[in-house]
Design a protein around this motif. Sequence first.
Motif, PDB file in Angstrom:
ATOM      1  N   ILE A   1      12.680 -10.547  16.687  1.00 25.79           N
ATOM      2  CA  ILE A   1      12.423 -11.403  15.527  1.00 25.79           C
ATOM      3  C   ILE A   1      13.630 -12.316  15.377  1.00 25.79           C
ATOM      4  CG2 ILE A   1      12.067 -11.483  13.027  1.00 25.79           C
ATOM      5  CD1 ILE A   1      10.875  -8.700  13.172  1.00 25.79           C
TER       6      ILE A   1
ATOM      7  N   VAL B   1       8.598 -14.652  16.867  1.00 29.93           N
ATOM      8  CA  VAL B   1       8.492 -13.284  17.373  1.00 29.93           C
ATOM      9  C   VAL B   1       8.057 -13.369  18.836  1.00 29.93           C
ATOM     10  CG1 VAL B   1       7.378 -11.034  17.115  1.00 29.93           C
ATOM     11  CG2 VAL B   1       7.841 -12.444  15.083  1.00 29.93           C
TER      12      VAL B   1
ATOM     13  N   ASN C   1       7.011 -10.752   8.655  1.00 33.38           N
ATOM     14  CA  ASN C   1       7.577 -10.670  10.002  1.00 33.38           C
ATOM     15  C   ASN C   1       7.354  -9.286  10.622  1.00 33.38           C
ATOM     16  OD1 ASN C   1       8.463 -13.279   9.611  1.00 33.38           O
ATOM     17  ND2 ASN C   1      10.518 -12.672   8.985  1.00 33.38           N
ATOM     18  N   ALA C   2       7.444  -8.237   9.798  1.00 34.09           N
ATOM     19  CA  ALA C   2       7.190  -6.887  10.298  1.00 34.09           C
ATOM     20  C   ALA C   2       5.734  -6.736  10.722  1.00 34.09           C
ATOM     21  CB  ALA C   2       7.540  -5.858   9.226  1.00 34.09           C
TER      22      ALA C   2
ATOM     23  N   ILE D   1      10.602  -6.339  21.344  1.00 32.76           N
ATOM     24  CA  ILE D   1      10.053  -7.436  20.552  1.00 32.76           C
ATOM     25  C   ILE D   1      11.143  -7.943  19.616  1.00 32.76           C
ATOM     26  CG2 ILE D   1       8.333  -8.112  18.847  1.00 32.76           C
ATOM     27  CD1 ILE D   1       6.419  -6.135  20.069  1.00 32.76           C
TER      28      ILE D   1
ATOM     29  N   ARG E   1       8.538 -11.368  23.077  1.00 29.79           N
ATOM     30  CA  ARG E   1       8.988 -10.235  23.885  1.00 29.79           C
ATOM     31  C   ARG E   1      10.208 -10.632  24.704  1.00 29.79           C
ATOM     32  NH1 ARG E   1       3.459  -9.718  23.887  1.00 29.79           N
ATOM     33  NH2 ARG E   1       2.675  -7.664  23.236  1.00 29.79           N
TER      34      ARG E   1
ATOM     35  N   ARG F   1       2.709  -6.529  19.148  1.00 30.78           N
ATOM     36  CA  ARG F   1       2.746  -5.274  19.909  1.00 30.78           C
ATOM     37  C   ARG F   1       1.330  -4.820  20.292  1.00 30.78           C
ATOM     38  NH1 ARG F   1       7.158  -2.436  19.307  1.00 30.78           N
ATOM     39  NH2 ARG F   1       7.326  -2.993  17.093  1.00 30.78           N
TER      40      ARG F   1
ATOM     41  N   THR G   1       5.101  -8.570  13.982  1.00 29.78           N
ATOM     42  CA  THR G   1       5.638  -7.798  15.104  1.00 29.78           C
ATOM     43  C   THR G   1       4.625  -6.764  15.590  1.00 29.78           C
ATOM     44  OG1 THR G   1       7.908  -8.074  14.314  1.00 29.78           O
ATOM     45  CG2 THR G   1       7.491  -6.253  15.831  1.00 29.78           C
ATOM     46  N   GLU G   2       3.970  -6.094  14.658  1.00 27.07           N
ATOM     47  CA  GLU G   2       2.972  -5.095  15.034  1.00 27.07           C
ATOM     48  C   GLU G   2       1.741  -5.733  15.682  1.00 27.07           C
ATOM     49  OE1 GLU G   2       3.422  -1.846  15.156  1.00 27.07           O
ATOM     50  OE2 GLU G   2       5.453  -2.399  14.546  1.00 27.07           O
TER      51      GLU G   2
END
Length: 287
Positions: A259, A213, A55-56, A257, A215, A63, A59-60
Motif C-alpha cells: 500500500i 495497491v 485501503n485495507a 501486497i 504486488r 489478494r 488489499t483483500e
Amino acid sequence: MANSEYGYVRNFEQGDALPPSNWIVVRIDGRGFSKLCKKYNFEKPNDRRALDLMNAVATEVVRSFVDIVLAYGQSDEYSFVFHESTGLFERRAAKLATSVATAFTAEYCMQWSTFLPDQPLARPYPTFDGRCVCYPKHSILRDYLCWRQADCHINNLYNTTFWNMVLKGGMSTTEAEQALKGTVSSDKNEILFSRFGINYNSEPEAYKKGTVVYRLYVKDSCVNGSLKPENTGDKVPDTASKTQLEKERKRKQKAQIVIDHPDIIGDAFWTAHPYILASKRGQDHGE
C-alpha cells in the motif's frame, strides 16, 4: 442444467464478454457516501480511519483476485486493473463488476469495527456499485490512472480549503462555496497558508495523491540486506499448461501486497515497477 420446456428463457440473456487483449478496469464507488459520512461523523476534509479502511479492503480484494495487477483509490472509490490476458469469468462484464463490488462491500462491512470501533455499523449498510471499462493500450490505461490521481489532487485541495474556511474560518458552507468560485490552485494554496498557516505541500501524501495497491515480487535471497524485486511480473506463457498456470497463481498469492501513495502521473513509479504492466510475453512496456 437439465433441459425442460422452460429452457427457452435463456435465449433472453445477453452476452457481455469484454474484448480480448484489453486491460479491464473495474471501478467501484460508494453509494450514498455523503449521507454515510454525515451519519458517522467522519472528520473533514479527510478521515484517516475511513481511508485506512478503504485501503485495507482494497488489499483483500487484490489478494482475492490474482489477475488484478494494480488498484488505485481515493475517497470512496477504487479502480481495480485486471491484466489484459485475464480469462476470469470468461471476461464477462457483469460477473467481473458484481464480483468485485460485492467482495468490496462485504469486506468493508466486516472490517468496519477494526477501524471505527467506537461507531457501530447499522442499517442501511454501506454498499458499492461497480462498472467495467476496457483500455486497449498501456498508454490509455496510464492516462486513466493519471486522470483519477489528478482528480484526487483537485478534489482534496478544494475540500481542504473549503473545510478550513468553514471549521476554522467561521464561514457557512454557502459562504465558503461562493468565496471559492473561480479560484485556481494557487489561490487555494494562498488561502490555506495566509489564513490558516497550512502549507498544502506538507499535507499527507495519502490525501494528495490517493493510494496505490500492488504486488511486489521478491526473490528468495536478499541483496545488500534488502529484498530485491523480481522483474517477471504478471506475464504468463502463451501456451501455459494447467500446472504452469497453477504455479503462477500461487506465486501471485505469495507476493507481498504493498500500500503506497506514489506519483503515478510521472514515469518514476512505472520505471521502478515495469512488471505491473508487463504483457503476457514478458515485455516490460510497449503496445
